[in-house]
Motif scaffolding. Structure first.
Motif, PDB file in Angstrom:
ATOM      1  N   PRO A 160       0.815  -1.233   0.000  1.00 13.27           N
ATOM      2  CA  PRO A 160       0.000   0.000   0.000  1.00 13.27           C
ATOM      3  C   PRO A 160       0.831   1.256   0.000  1.00 13.27           C
ATOM      4  N   PHE A 161       2.188   1.152  -0.150  1.00 13.94           N
ATOM      5  CA  PHE A 161       3.029   2.299   0.169  1.00 13.94           C
ATOM      6  C   PHE A 161       2.816   3.494  -0.748  1.00 13.94           C
ATOM      7  N   GLY A 162       3.319   4.610  -0.247  1.00 17.17           N
ATOM      8  CA  GLY A 162       3.142   5.876  -0.960  1.00 17.17           C
ATOM      9  C   GLY A 162       2.139   6.741  -0.233  1.00 17.17           C
ATOM     10  N   GLU A 163       2.007   7.980  -0.705  1.00 17.81           N
ATOM     11  CA  GLU A 163       1.082   8.904  -0.043  1.00 17.81           C
ATOM     12  C   GLU A 163      -0.332   8.352  -0.116  1.00 17.81           C
ATOM     13  N   GLY A 164      -1.126   8.625   0.916  1.00 20.67           N
ATOM     14  CA  GLY A 164      -2.502   8.134   0.930  1.00 20.67           C
ATOM     15  C   GLY A 164      -2.593   6.714   1.429  1.00 20.67           C
ATOM     16  N   ALA A 165      -1.519   6.188   2.067  1.00 19.58           N
ATOM     17  CA  ALA A 165      -1.545   4.828   2.591  1.00 19.58           C
ATOM     18  C   ALA A 165      -2.478   4.768   3.808  1.00 19.58           C
ATOM     19  N   LEU A 166      -2.713   3.520   4.292  1.00 18.48           N
ATOM     20  CA  LEU A 166      -3.666   3.310   5.386  1.00 18.48           C
ATOM     21  C   LEU A 166      -3.254   4.019   6.668  1.00 18.48           C
ATOM     22  N   THR A 167      -1.961   3.961   6.985  1.00 17.53           N
ATOM     23  CA  THR A 167      -1.436   4.586   8.199  1.00 17.53           C
ATOM     24  C   THR A 167      -0.129   5.280   7.816  1.00 17.53           C
ATOM     25  N   PRO A 168       0.382   6.167   8.651  1.00 16.42           N
ATOM     26  CA  PRO A 168       1.674   6.792   8.311  1.00 16.42           C
ATOM     27  C   PRO A 168       2.757   5.740   8.075  1.00 16.42           C
ATOM     28  N   GLU A 169       2.757   4.657   8.893  1.00 21.48           N
ATOM     29  CA  GLU A 169       3.795   3.620   8.731  1.00 21.48           C
ATOM     30  C   GLU A 169       3.669   2.916   7.392  1.00 21.48           C
ATOM     31  N   SER A 170       2.424   2.693   6.938  1.00 21.39           N
ATOM     32  CA  SER A 170       2.276   1.892   5.720  1.00 21.39           C
ATOM     33  C   SER A 170       2.658   2.672   4.461  1.00 21.39           C
ATOM     34  N   GLU A 171       2.988   3.955   4.613  1.00 16.67           N
ATOM     35  CA  GLU A 171       3.567   4.671   3.463  1.00 16.67           C
ATOM     36  C   GLU A 171       4.905   4.072   3.072  1.00 16.67           C
ATOM     37  N   ARG A 172       5.550   3.410   4.047  1.00 17.32           N
ATOM     38  CA  ARG A 172       6.907   2.900   3.785  1.00 17.32           C
ATOM     39  C   ARG A 172       6.996   1.378   3.876  1.00 17.32           C
ATOM     40  N   ARG A 173       5.909   0.708   4.307  1.00 16.81           N
ATOM     41  CA  ARG A 173       6.016  -0.712   4.661  1.00 16.81           C
ATOM     42  C   ARG A 173       5.174  -1.602   3.741  1.00 16.81           C
ATOM     43  N   ALA A 174       5.619  -2.842   3.600  1.00 14.10           N
ATOM     44  CA  ALA A 174       4.884  -3.806   2.771  1.00 14.10           C
ATOM     45  C   ALA A 174       5.150  -5.206   3.304  1.00 14.10           C
ATOM     46  N   MET A 175       4.349  -6.165   2.886  1.00 11.14           N
ATOM     47  CA  MET A 175       4.586  -7.565   3.267  1.00 11.14           C
ATOM     48  C   MET A 175       3.909  -8.483   2.267  1.00 11.14           C
ATOM     49  N   ALA A 176       4.348  -9.726   2.243  1.00 11.54           N
ATOM     50  CA  ALA A 176       3.675 -10.740   1.429  1.00 11.54           C
ATOM     51  C   ALA A 176       3.943 -12.107   2.043  1.00 11.54           C
ATOM     52  N   MET A 177       3.030 -13.012   1.850  1.00 10.31           N
ATOM     53  CA  MET A 177       3.226 -14.400   2.278  1.00 10.31           C
ATOM     54  C   MET A 177       2.494 -15.288   1.287  1.00 10.31           C
ATOM     55  N   TRP A 178       3.073 -16.453   1.028  1.00 12.04           N
ATOM     56  CA  TRP A 178       2.395 -17.378   0.125  1.00 12.04           C
ATOM     57  C   TRP A 178       2.889 -18.804   0.303  1.00 12.04           C
ATOM     58  N   VAL A 179       2.057 -19.704  -0.215  1.00 16.35           N
ATOM     59  CA  VAL A 179       2.345 -21.126  -0.124  1.00 16.35           C
ATOM     60  C   VAL A 179       3.582 -21.445  -0.967  1.00 16.35           C
ATOM     61  N   VAL A 180       4.479 -22.305  -0.434  1.00 22.29           N
ATOM     62  CA  VAL A 180       5.620 -22.806  -1.212  1.00 22.29           C
ATOM     63  C   VAL A 180       5.665 -24.325  -1.065  1.00 22.29           C
ATOM     64  N   GLU A 181       6.636 -24.956  -1.724  1.00 29.53           N
ATOM     65  CA  GLU A 181       6.776 -26.402  -1.629  1.00 29.53           C
ATOM     66  C   GLU A 181       7.071 -26.814  -0.178  1.00 29.53           C
ATOM     67  N   GLY A 182       6.719 -28.060   0.167  1.00 30.48           N
ATOM     68  CA  GLY A 182       6.947 -28.547   1.533  1.00 30.48           C
ATOM     69  C   GLY A 182       5.630 -28.609   2.277  1.00 30.48           C
ATOM     70  N   GLU A 183       5.598 -29.463   3.287  1.00 36.38           N
ATOM     71  CA  GLU A 183       4.335 -29.667   3.999  1.00 36.38           C
ATOM     72  C   GLU A 183       3.978 -28.453   4.858  1.00 36.38           C
ATOM     73  N   ASN A 184       2.785 -27.938   4.655  1.00 35.19           N
ATOM     74  CA  ASN A 184       2.274 -26.815   5.460  1.00 35.19           C
ATOM     75  C   ASN A 184       3.280 -25.653   5.523  1.00 35.19           C
ATOM     76  N   ARG A 185       3.960 -25.398   4.424  1.00 31.23           N
ATOM     77  CA  ARG A 185       5.064 -24.429   4.438  1.00 31.23           C
ATOM     78  C   ARG A 185       4.712 -23.205   3.593  1.00 31.23           C
ATOM     79  N   TRP A 186       4.865 -22.043   4.185  1.00 26.85           N
ATOM     80  CA  TRP A 186       4.670 -20.776   3.466  1.00 26.85           C
ATOM     81  C   TRP A 186       5.925 -19.930   3.667  1.00 26.85           C
ATOM     82  N   VAL A 187       6.109 -18.953   2.782  1.00 26.39           N
ATOM     83  CA  VAL A 187       7.188 -17.996   2.978  1.00 26.39           C
ATOM     84  C   VAL A 187       6.569 -16.653   3.371  1.00 26.39           C
ATOM     85  N   LEU A 188       7.255 -15.936   4.234  1.00 25.38           N
ATOM     86  CA  LEU A 188       6.818 -14.588   4.637  1.00 25.38           C
ATOM     87  C   LEU A 188       7.967 -13.617   4.398  1.00 25.38           C
ATOM     88  N   THR A 189       7.694 -12.519   3.726  1.00 28.31           N
ATOM     89  CA  THR A 189       8.684 -11.441   3.614  1.00 28.31           C
ATOM     90  C   THR A 189       8.016 -10.123   4.013  1.00 28.31           C
TER      91      THR A 189
END
Ligand SMILES: Cc1cc2nc3c(=O)[nH]c(=O)nc-3n(C[C@H](O)[C@H](O)[C@H](O)COP(=O)(O)OP(=O)(O)OC[C@H]3O[C@@H](n4cnc5c(N)ncnc54)[C@H](O)[C@@H]3O)c2cc1C
Length: 469
Positions: A230-259
């Motif tokens: 959501p970064f950039g002006e007009g983001a949800l909160t002042p912090e989210s102007e600079r912050r981001a995240m993602a997570m998704w399923v990867v190979e392996g049992e019940n395994r996801w990656v988070l960045t």
């Protein structure tokens, strides 16, 4: 191998040997592009390759999520047929880009509906391992680990091989430098007496914190990938102007990656509770809900070397012949935009195409590098401008050219924001837009006079969508 051009496997006039420096994503794809046209392709890497997909020292970025754009997947399948199938066999996920993916950007949550645009999700070590595995089975291709390239052979006009740190010299008709973000090509040119390419750096001080998660059996949070940018002006909160995240399923049992990502020096932390608080500050409860439901069994890896670096090989008049830099060795983008592997794959595909055309003309390999850069320059420039546009607007961004600080010229996001808003109003158009951001489709259709006129007419309405959320 099925799908490869049998006409390419021609006989006696084939040049004898190509050497590729670096056996990672770009190196494996370059080897695939060259394989049919050379007697042998020797890929040299200073690292030791793992037997099975695993983190390795030469690619420390493997601990962080790696989004593979749809165009990159397509190019990998063209260069190494069966790539996607092997990835799926080894546990990668094949996701519907909108139905399975929940995405939060400055326009709010993206629409969710079924499409044919699909994403291949896996860890970076698996992607790289499958590429190398398939390339290593091509006739004439050899991967040599623990082979540290220390310089080039030849002179200022032509590269004729490489020199290893051990002192061994390997003669080659053509050399590809795919040694990554920290490639030492300018020093190697200097040793040959050739001028270094001009170099531009754009550093918006992004940082990464990543880990692999264990999710509960049968976990169904309503998405299989979550991307929050959501970064950039007009983001949800002042912090989210600079912050981001993602997570998704990867190979392996019940395994996801988070960045988790932060820009302008607002680096995400290494401690689990602090990291959750960092994500909570983005202001979308869905994100915290997801992180509270999962376990953090592995350590959190940090990364801060996110500078965009472009070495202008394409515009470099003093380049020696029979040498190209490809992948991160040419242009390393801020990884936040997920373009690196795809750009490398498209460059490798172009190298194979240009090589075929060049040899069909009956000449030797002189001039091939010119053809390669002419065919790929637009792609790299496009990735560069899209990757640096937001970075130029971030506070504290540093821009240098050949070591000299440059004045920062920040373009406006106003038009781009409205294009995104306009695209989101119609499902068919939205998919075309996503295909464009996935580099599957040129952005020319977004510059058509009727599109530009409609955006101008609806300027205030579309602008309100960016900030109203
Ligand atoms: C934190 C992070 C996250 C990223 N996320 C994404 C993403 O989401 N999507 C995406 O597409 N891209 C992403 N990237 C970029 C991606 O990692 C690269 O663009 C892509 O892997 C192409 O890299 P490469 O093969 O050119 O170099 P690398 O993958 O870095 O490999 C270079 C290879 O060269 C070898 N080598 C280096 N020097 C020598 C030498 N002197 N002699 C012999 N061998 C040598 C190394 O051992 C290594 O194997 C990310 C990068 C980072 C840093």
């Amino acid at each position: 191998m099925a799908g490869r051009d049998p006409e390419r496997a021609r006989g006696p006039e084939r040049p004898a040997r190509a050497v590729v420096i670096g056996g990672s994503v770009a190196g494996s794809l370059a080897a695939a592009a060259l394989a049919d046209r050379f007697g042998e392709v020797v890929v040299l890497d200073r690292d030791a390759f793992p037997e099975a997909p695993a983190q390795r020292a030469g690619v420390p970025q493997g601990a962080h999520f790696h989004a593979l754009l749809a165009a990159g997947r397509q190019a990998m399948d063209a260069l190494l047929p069966g790539f996607s199938a092997q990835m799926l066999e080894m546990g990668a996920a094949d996701l519907d880009s909108t139905a399975d993916v929940m995405r939060l950007d400055r326009l709010g949550w993206s629409p969710r509906f079924a499409t044919s645009l699909r994403f291949l999700m896996a860890s970076r070590p698996l992607i790289e391992w499958v590429l190398r595995d398939r390339a290593s089975h091509l006739p004439g291709v050899t991967f040599r680990s623990r082979s540290d390239v220390a310089g080039l052979l030849g002179d200022a006009t032509r590269v004729t091989g490489v020199r290893l740190a051990s002192g061994e010299e390997i003669v080659a008709d053509f050399v590809v430098d795919a040694s990554g973000r920290r490639a030492r090509t300018p020093d190697w040119f200097a040793e040959l007496g050739a001028p270094a390419p001009s170099e531009e750096l754009v550093n918006a001080h992004w940082g990464y914190a990543s880990t692999f998660l264990r999710v509960p059996d049968g976990w169904d949070p309503g998405f299989r990938a979550l991307a929050c940018v959501p970064f950039g002006e007009g983001a949800l909160t002042p912090e989210s102007e600079r912050r981001a995240m993602a997570m998704w399923v990867v190979e392996g049992e019940n395994r996801w990656v988070l960045t988790v990502q932060g820009s302008a020096g607002d680096y995400p932390p290494r401690d689990v509770d602090d990291l959750k608080a960092f994500v909570a500050s983005i202001g979308a409860p869905e994100l915290s809900g997801a992180l509270d439901a999962v376990e953090f069994p592995e350590k959190i890896a940090l990364w801060r070397d996110t500078t965009n670096r472009l070495r202008d090989f394409a515009g470099h008049d003093g380049r020696p012949e029979r040498f190209v830099a490809l992948g991160d060795a040419w242009a390393a983008f801020n990884p936040v935009y997920g373009q690196g592997m795809t750009s490398a794959a498209l460059q490798a595909q172009a190298l194979g195409d240009q090589l075929a055309t060049h040899l069909a003309g009956g000449g030797d390999l002189d001039g091939l590098a010119d053809r390669f850069y002419a065919a790929t320059r637009e792609l790299v420039d496009f990735c560069w401008s899209s990757s640096t546009a937001l970075d130029h607007r971030l506070p504290g961004v540093e821009v240098t050219r050949d070591g000299e600080p440059q004045e920062v010229v920040a373009g406006s996001a106003d038009h781009g924001d409205r294009v995104a808003a306009w695209a989101s109003l119609d499902p068919e158009r939205y998919v075309r837009y996503r295909e464009t951001t996935q580099l599957l489709r040129s952005n020319a259709w977004l510059q058509a006079p009727e599109v530009v006129a409609e955006i101008q007419e609806r300027w205030d309405e579309l602008g309100a969508m960016v900030t109203a959320r």
